[in-house]
Design an enzyme around this catalytic site. Structure first.
Site, short mmCIF file in Angstrom:
data_model
loop_
_atom_site.label_atom_id
_atom_site.label_comp_id
_atom_site.label_asym_id
_atom_site.label_seq_id
_atom_site.Cartn_x
_atom_site.Cartn_y
_atom_site.Cartn_z
N LEU A 139 46.13 61.88 60.41
CA LEU A 139 46.07 62.90 59.36
C LEU A 139 45.56 64.19 59.98
O LEU A 139 44.81 64.17 60.96
CB LEU A 139 45.12 62.45 58.24
N ASP A 140 45.95 65.31 59.41
CA ASP A 140 45.46 66.60 59.88
C ASP A 140 43.94 66.66 59.77
O ASP A 140 43.34 65.97 58.95
CB ASP A 140 46.08 67.74 59.06
N LYS A 141 43.35 67.51 60.58
CA LYS A 141 41.90 67.64 60.64
C LYS A 141 41.28 67.87 59.26
O LYS A 141 40.26 67.29 58.92
CB LYS A 141 41.51 68.78 61.59
#
Length: 162
Positions: A139-141
């Protein structure tokens, strides 16, 4: 099919569904084990049937005990880091952790810490699990959510395929 972890080996008791099928069918068709991992099992004698190393053409029968060497000791691949994480699910094959917003799923450079993968490595260390940290997706940061980790190469291959 009943499976049990026995040290570095997974033990399966063959059920009615696989009665009459070959070991090769179970590995290649049923689980769709990648060629590289299948080759590794062959070279390392990583499959046993009722205690002996069989040819993969050997027919399975209900009640047979098949052992597969899927839990070898491995380096984590990332540095363990004592970060608080929420484990949503865990068994011998998978771990699902909640990734909070603001941290990366995995290191982006050698030696990086403060990622979910580092926290999972620390969890493995505390639990005495010597397995490579294999995230199935990321998942994105700045995104929060569940991230699946495979505890061995076979689980990783099956999850990647799915």
């Amino acid at each position: 099919m009943l499976t049990t972890k026995k040290g570095e080996w997974m033990e399966l008791t063959i059920n009615k569904k696989l009665d009459g099928r070959s070991i090769e069918y179970l590995l290649k068709e049923f689980w769709q084990v990648p060629k590289g991992l299948l080759h590794q099992f062959r070279m390392e004698k990583g499959v046993k049937l009722n205690g002996s190393v069989p040819p993969y053409s050997k027919e399975l029968h209900q009640g047979d005990v098949l052992e597969i060497h899927i839990f070898p000791r491995e380096d984590y691949g990332v540095l363990p880091d004592d970060l608080e994480i929420a484990i949503l699910y865990e068994d011998d094959h998978l771990l699902i952790a909640n990734k909070p917003a603001g941290i990366d799923t995995h290191p982006n450079e050698a030696g990086q810490k403060n990622t979910l993968a580092n926290a999972v490595a620390y969890h493995f260390l505390v639990e005495g699990i010597e397995a490579k940290v294999r995230h199935i997706h990321r998942l994105d940061k700045d995104t929060t959510g569940a991230v699946i980790f495979a505890k061995h190469a076979l689980a990783g291959a099956i999850m990647d395929r799915l």
